[in-house]
Structures are given as C-alpha cells and as structure tokens.
Write an enzyme that holds these catalytic residues in place. Structure first.
Site, mmCIF file in Angstrom:
data_model
loop_
_atom_site.group_PDB
_atom_site.id
_atom_site.type_symbol
_atom_site.label_atom_id
_atom_site.label_comp_id
_atom_site.label_asym_id
_atom_site.label_seq_id
_atom_site.Cartn_x
_atom_site.Cartn_y
_atom_site.Cartn_z
ATOM 1 C CG PHE A 110 -6.122 14.001 1.575
ATOM 2 C CD1 PHE A 110 -7.382 14.570 1.489
ATOM 3 C CD2 PHE A 110 -5.087 14.596 0.870
ATOM 4 C CE1 PHE A 110 -7.609 15.710 0.737
ATOM 5 C CE2 PHE A 110 -5.294 15.733 0.106
ATOM 6 C CZ PHE A 110 -6.556 16.298 0.044
ATOM 7 C CG ASN A 111 -3.526 8.043 3.899
ATOM 8 O OD1 ASN A 111 -2.506 7.850 3.244
ATOM 9 N ND2 ASN A 111 -4.709 7.628 3.483
ATOM 10 C CD GLU B 27 -8.744 2.858 -2.411
ATOM 11 O OE1 GLU B 27 -9.085 1.782 -2.948
ATOM 12 O OE2 GLU B 27 -8.342 2.953 -1.241
ATOM 13 N NE ARG C 74 -3.571 2.406 2.536
ATOM 14 C CZ ARG C 74 -4.006 3.024 3.620
ATOM 15 N NH1 ARG C 74 -3.636 2.602 4.819
ATOM 16 N NH2 ARG C 74 -4.833 4.049 3.526
ATOM 17 C CG HIS C 75 -0.815 5.023 -0.902
ATOM 18 N ND1 HIS C 75 -0.923 5.930 0.114
ATOM 19 C CD2 HIS C 75 -2.081 4.642 -1.202
ATOM 20 C CE1 HIS C 75 -2.187 6.113 0.425
ATOM 21 N NE2 HIS C 75 -2.924 5.329 -0.358
ATOM 22 N N GLY C 76 2.513 4.949 0.827
ATOM 23 C CA GLY C 76 2.847 5.596 2.087
ATOM 24 C C GLY C 76 1.809 6.640 2.481
ATOM 25 C CD GLU C 77 0.783 9.621 7.835
ATOM 26 O OE1 GLU C 77 0.457 8.853 8.751
ATOM 27 O OE2 GLU C 77 1.456 10.665 8.002
ATOM 28 N NE ARG D 37 -3.711 7.697 -2.629
ATOM 29 C CZ ARG D 37 -4.709 8.164 -3.345
ATOM 30 N NH1 ARG D 37 -4.564 9.269 -4.069
ATOM 31 N NH2 ARG D 37 -5.898 7.548 -3.358
#
Length: 211
Positions: free
Chosen positions: A16-17, A84, A10-13, A61
């Site tokens: 928005f996360n 996504e 999964r992509h990094g932070e 991202r």
C-alpha cells in the site's frame, strides 16, 4: 537524573505504501519484500542495543517490523493507542484527483491550526493525541525499561513528536519520515521533557540501496 532512551521507528514498507494507498488504522497490511528487508537491515544495525522492552501498535506491520528483535525473546506489548490515525473513508483507496484534493484540503486545514478537523468517518489529530497520551503513560510508568523500541506509523509519529516536544499539532509536517526511519529520543524523568537526538535517520538502510 533518570532518563529513558527511546528508539522510535516507523514500520517497513507495505505494498500500500508503494502504491500510495492510504492505510490508516483500518487497513491491517503486511510488510512487502522491501519492508521485510528494511526490518532486517535495522535489526542488523541495532541488534547490539540491549532493549528491555518493545512496544508496537495493534497493527501487524509494526509487529512484523520489530519481529527480528521479538524473536530474540525481548518482551513486547501491543498498545492500540500507538495505531495510525484513522483516515475514515480514505482508507484503502487508490490515489486519484478527488482523493488528492480531499487529502490536501485536510492537511492544509491541520497546518493552518484546525487540528480538531476529522476525516470523514475517521479521527482528528487531537483525538489521536488523547489515545497516544494513554499509551505513553503506560510506557513511561516503567522507568526500569531502558532502552526501549517503539514501532509506529508515519502520521501518528508526526502527531506524537509534536506534543512530546511541546510544539503545536499544526507543525506536524515538520517531522519528516520514511519507511523504517529512526527517531532517537531521550526522556528526562526529573524535568519530564523529551529531546530528539536523531530525526528521520535511515543510515541503516544504505546497504539496501547497494543491492
């Protein structure tokens, strides 16, 4: 017996996360400082793996997450089928009571088996599977590319892992994920089956907790 080893991350932070804001496929955000640190930590832990190819979604991202490997000259390809899920009207909205209730009713419906239900203006899990299958057909059509790295998104990973392992989409929340987690998969070309060898692994991020 030919196999393909797939490192699925999964992509990094992103900011928005961190704020709990829904991104989906409509918000093309950058990694924040923590996300870039996570990407570097993953690179430090797995730079020894001789990746033949890197696949990222159409959202930056995921590219930024895999960028340390791409900078080594490893070939990469963007596949929008890896994007996504589209959350429609939910995208870019800050959390609030109404939004939380909408999100909860939606995920409850999916868990109950109504995986054809879409977000308003967005996609259903079943629609995501259609484009994911096309993307995976491209990826699996190159058995010589082994091992490979795929950078994707949280909800999309949950959906992907369900159908890859033959589980109903209603089970998607069983596949936990965090930013820059790793799922290690093996695909057997003879039996056309996937096995999960590592799930939601974040051991490579332990060094960040010490900073």
């Amino acid at each position: 017996m030919q196999q393909k080893t797939i490192y699925l991350i999964r992509h990094g932070e992103t900011d928005f996360n961190r704020r709990g804001v829904v991104q989906g496929s409509g918000v093309d955000s950058d990694l924040n400082d923590m996300g870039r640190a996570q990407a570097q930590a993953f690179f430090q832990a797995y730079q020894h793996v001789p990746f033949e190819k890197i696949y990222v979604s159409g959202l930056k991202r995921t590219y930024q997450t895999a960028e340390p490997f791409i900078n080594l000259g490893i070939p990469y390809e963007k596949l929008t089928g890896l994007n996504e899920i589209s959350w429609g009207i939910m995208e870019g909205r800050a959390p609030g009571n109404t939004d939380d209730e909408y999100y909860r009713s939606l995920t409850d419906a999916w868990s109950s088996g109504n995986t054809a239900r879409t977000t308003e203006g967005g996609e259903s899990p079943e629609q995501v599977v259609v484009r994911q299958r096309e993307a995976m057909d491209v990826i699996l059509s190159h058995p010589d590319e082994n091992p490979i790295l795929i950078a994707m998104h949280g909800r999309a990973i949950r959906i992907l892992l369900c159908w890859l392992t033959g589980r109903p989409l209603s089970d998607m929340d069983q596949f936990e994920h965090s930013n820059l987690c790793l799922y290690l998969l093996q695909y057997n070309y003879e039996t056309k089956t996937f096995t999960v060898e590592l799930a939601n692994d974040t051991a490579h991020l332990l060094s960040l907790a010490l900073v």
